[in-house]
Each structure stands twice: as structure tokens, then as C-alpha cells.
Write a protein that holds these residues in place. Structure first.
Motif, PDB file in Angstrom:
ATOM      1  N   ALA A 115       0.828  -1.215   0.000  1.00  0.00           N
ATOM      2  CA  ALA A 115       0.000   0.000   0.000  1.00  0.00           C
ATOM      3  C   ALA A 115       0.861   1.264   0.000  1.00  0.00           C
ATOM      4  O   ALA A 115       0.824   2.053   0.942  1.00  0.00           O
ATOM      5  CB  ALA A 115      -0.934  -0.030   1.210  1.00  0.00           C
ATOM      6  N   PRO A 116       1.637   1.477  -1.036  1.00  0.00           N
ATOM      7  CA  PRO A 116       2.515   2.650  -1.042  1.00  0.00           C
ATOM      8  C   PRO A 116       1.759   3.959  -1.284  1.00  0.00           C
ATOM      9  O   PRO A 116       0.748   3.980  -1.971  1.00  0.00           O
ATOM     10  CB  PRO A 116       3.482   2.365  -2.205  1.00  0.00           C
ATOM     11  N   SER A 117       2.291   5.022  -0.700  1.00  0.00           N
ATOM     12  CA  SER A 117       1.762   6.374  -0.944  1.00  0.00           C
ATOM     13  C   SER A 117       2.702   7.066  -1.923  1.00  0.00           C
ATOM     14  O   SER A 117       3.898   7.154  -1.643  1.00  0.00           O
ATOM     15  CB  SER A 117       1.743   7.198   0.344  1.00  0.00           C
ATOM     16  N   GLU A 126      -2.095   4.447  -2.641  1.00  0.00           N
ATOM     17  CA  GLU A 126      -2.681   5.287  -1.582  1.00  0.00           C
ATOM     18  C   GLU A 126      -2.478   6.776  -1.914  1.00  0.00           C
ATOM     19  O   GLU A 126      -1.730   7.493  -1.254  1.00  0.00           O
ATOM     20  CB  GLU A 126      -2.103   4.880  -0.216  1.00  0.00           C
ATOM     21  N   TYR A 165      -5.836   8.778   7.019  1.00  0.00           N
ATOM     22  CA  TYR A 165      -5.203   7.476   6.757  1.00  0.00           C
ATOM     23  C   TYR A 165      -5.893   6.340   7.513  1.00  0.00           C
ATOM     24  O   TYR A 165      -6.200   5.297   6.948  1.00  0.00           O
ATOM     25  CB  TYR A 165      -3.711   7.563   7.123  1.00  0.00           C
ATOM     26  N   LEU A 178       4.011   1.767  12.349  1.00  0.00           N
ATOM     27  CA  LEU A 178       2.545   1.779  12.391  1.00  0.00           C
ATOM     28  C   LEU A 178       1.967   0.849  13.463  1.00  0.00           C
ATOM     29  O   LEU A 178       0.759   0.633  13.512  1.00  0.00           O
ATOM     30  CB  LEU A 178       1.993   1.446  10.997  1.00  0.00           C
TER      31      LEU A 178
HETATM   32  N1  GLU Z   1       0.240   4.327   2.495  1.00  0.00           N
HETATM   33  C1  GLU Z   1       0.654   4.063   3.822  1.00  0.00           C
HETATM   34  C2  GLU Z   1       2.140   4.351   3.946  1.00  0.00           C
HETATM   35  O1  GLU Z   1       2.829   4.349   2.937  1.00  0.00           O
HETATM   36  C3  GLU Z   1       0.344   2.613   4.098  1.00  0.00           C
HETATM   37  C4  GLU Z   1       0.480   2.211   5.459  1.00  0.00           C
HETATM   38  C5  GLU Z   1      -0.086   0.813   5.668  1.00  0.00           C
HETATM   39  O2  GLU Z   1       0.473  -0.109   5.097  1.00  0.00           O
HETATM   40  O3  GLU Z   1      -1.089   0.687   6.353  1.00  0.00           O
HETATM   41  O4  GLU Z   1       2.612   4.633   5.025  1.00  0.00           O
END
Ligand code: GLU
Length: 300
Positions: free
Chosen positions: A13-15, A47, A212, A234
């Protein structure tokens, strides 16, 4: 009637707020390996919710860098899948539905505090080691005095605030004192106390963007993700997200957090570490195989 156990579904899930660096690649590699070991599916989710921070060029670079490194996903923005769309900017309806659910059940309240207000009033500004100081509860108390009414127009008229210009966030009310526990696939048993380790958190921002925490839970649930693999930064957010799963009536997935990579000075890698971006490593002629072998050596 018996139902088959859910098969493994993982995600990357990259931003797209900068170039991916080798630390992202290492965490994503773990995610890919785990999906493979379980004979599962890997989803790529873009993301790109935060339109102010992301740039289109980074989306293209992200896909390209991931492919170069050897990532293979079975569902994603470029290849579709049963839970499309796979870019957050196209999934607003899911987030609105989740917010509506939280609002209807009284889990959230409108908060007019600015970041500055919170910093000035925080009960324990250094109590958290992640981005958010503990919310001091100013607007929570206001909402409670008004008998749990969470309709903004009620709040605004009661407060005689200039409602058309009012900027407010929707904030989730955490159950103070409750211990949120989970067993992490890497770090083992984890415990965080709501109201002490983290406070009421924003789920919807005043600029009409889901935060988020809400977007990720709505998506991981909708995409039937069975295990979330991501960075150790996280871990505490996972406790917040477990509360959201519960409030929304969703079953939480399993979680596996990966230790973060640091530079030679021990500083956590960030998108500003250009020299360690996959782009630059590739331009310098590094090979993905050599990078992966170096991790294996360093992690024993
Ligand atoms: N897009 C978020 C990040 O890059 C994803 C975080 C997740 O994996 O929940 O930090």
C-alpha cells in the motif's frame, strides 16, 4: 453449511508522495514472500488519497520501481481485480460510507481544534512517539455536554460559530483506559492503552479527505485483506485501527510489522533519503538481487 477458510490476501500500500526507498522495498518484499508462502494473492493499492502531497509522476515511478525490483501483484490499479478500483482517490464512496456508519453510531464527533490548539493544550505532548500528540478532549467534552449530538449544524448553531466557514475534523472517541491487544506476526504480543498511548484521532479531515486510519481500514476490509504487513512505525496505529474495525463491525486481519531500516547514522529512512531511493540505486547499476542478499546478510 461449512464455508472454506479465507485464503491469504496481502497487500502493498505505497503512498506516491516521493520515490520509494530500499526500506519500503524490504517491507514489501516480506509482504510478497508471506503471500507466496501461503499460496495467496498480493494486492497493490495506490494510496493517493492526499491530493496535496502526492504527484502523478510519483505514481508512475512507483509502479515502475516496484516492477524493476521484482514485485508481482495479482490485483492492482494496472490490472484490475474483483475489488477495484485500487487507487484510493477513486474510492471516496467507501470512505464516506464508513464515516456515515461511525457518525450514525456516535463513535465520532466534530472537532474544531487546530493543530496549534492541540499542541498548546495537550495533556502530555511527549507521551506518544508517533505523529500525534494526545488529544486533550476539548471538543469531545463539548459534544458530550450536548448530549452526544454529533450533527455539525447542531454543534455550530449551539456554539454560534460561523458555520459556512467552520473547519472541523471528525474525531474518533477512544475508550479511555481500555487495553488494545494483538499478536504481531513479527514482534509478538502488543498492548496499547487507549487514552494513554494514543488519544481521540482524526478519521476525516476538515478539507474533506478521509484520514489514513479510516481509509486504510475501509480498504483492507473491503478488499478482504487477511494479513497486513507494514513498517513498525505503524504498530500503534494498528491499535487505533482495531478500534475502527470493531466500531465498523469488521473482522480485523492479522498484522505483521517489519523493523524499520535506518541509515548509517541510525536515522530511519524516509523519502528524503534520495541516495537510497530505488530510482537512484537502479541508476547506479545496483541489482535487486544484490540488495536482497544484503538484507539477508544483515538480518542473519
Ligand atoms: N500508504 C501508507 C504508507 O505508505 C500505508 C500504510 C499501511 O500499510 O497501512 O505509510
Amino acid at each position: 453449511m461449512t464455508s472454506a477458510p479465507p485464503s491469504y490476501r496481502g497487500r502493498l500500500a505505497p503512498s506516491p508522495t516521493g520515490y520509494l526507498h530500499v526500506g519500503h522495498a524490504r517491507t514489501f518484499w516480506v509482504a510478497q514472500q508471506r503471500a507466496r508462502e501461503h499460496g495467496g494473492v498480493l494486492v497493490l493499492r495506490n494510496e493517493d488519497m492526499d491530493a496535496k502531497r502526492f504527484k502523478l509522476e510519483f505514481v508512475a515511478a512507483m509502479m515502475d520501481d516496484l516492477q524493476w525490483f521484482g514485485f508481482e501483484w495479482q490485483e492492482g490499479p494496472d490490472r484490475g481485480g474483483p475489488f477495484e478500483p485500487y487507487s484510493q482517490s477513486e474510492r471516496m464512496e467507501f470512505y464516506r460510507a464508513a464515516l456515515e456508519k461511525l457518525r450514525a453510531a456516535g463513535f465520532v464527533y466534530p472537532c474544531t481544534c487546530s493543530r496549534k490548539d492541540i499542541q498548546a493544550a495537550a495533556r502530555a505532548p511527549h507521551a506518544t512517539d508517533d505523529d500525534e500528540p494526545l488529544y486533550p478532549g476539548t471538543c469531545r467534552e463539548r459534544a458530550e455536554v450536548r448530549g452526544q449530538k454529533s450533527e455539525v449544524h447542531v454543534l455550530t448553531s449551539d456554539l454560534r460559530l460561523p458555520s459556512p466557514d467552520l473547519r472541523f475534523n471528525w474525531r474518533f472517541r477512544v475508550p479511555d483506559g481500555e487495553t488494545i491487544s494483538f499478536t504481531d506476526g513479527h514482534f509478538g504480543p502488543q498492548q496499547f492503552v487507549a487514552g494513554r498511548d494514543f488519544g481521540d484521532f482524526v478519521v476525516w479531515r476538515h478539507d474533506d479527505v478521509p484520514a489514513y486510519q479510516l481509509a486504510v481500514v475501509a480498504d483492507d476490509a473491503a478488499m478482504r485483506i487477511t494479513e497486513v504487513v507494514r513498517g513498525a512505525d505503524l504498530l500503534k496505529s494498528t491499535a487505533r485501527q482495531i478500534l475502527l474495525y470493531r466500531a465498523l463491525g469488521f473482522e480485523p486481519p492479522a498484522f505483521c510489522h517489519c523493523p524499520l531500516m535506518t541509515d548509517e547514522a541510525g536515522v530511519r529512512l524516509a523519502k528524503r533519503h534520495d541516495a537510497l531511493s530505488l530510482r537512484q540505486l537502479r541508476e547506479r547499476g545496483e541489482s535487486p538481487e544484490a540488495l536482497r542478499q544484503a538484507w539477508q546478510r544483515s538480518s542473519g
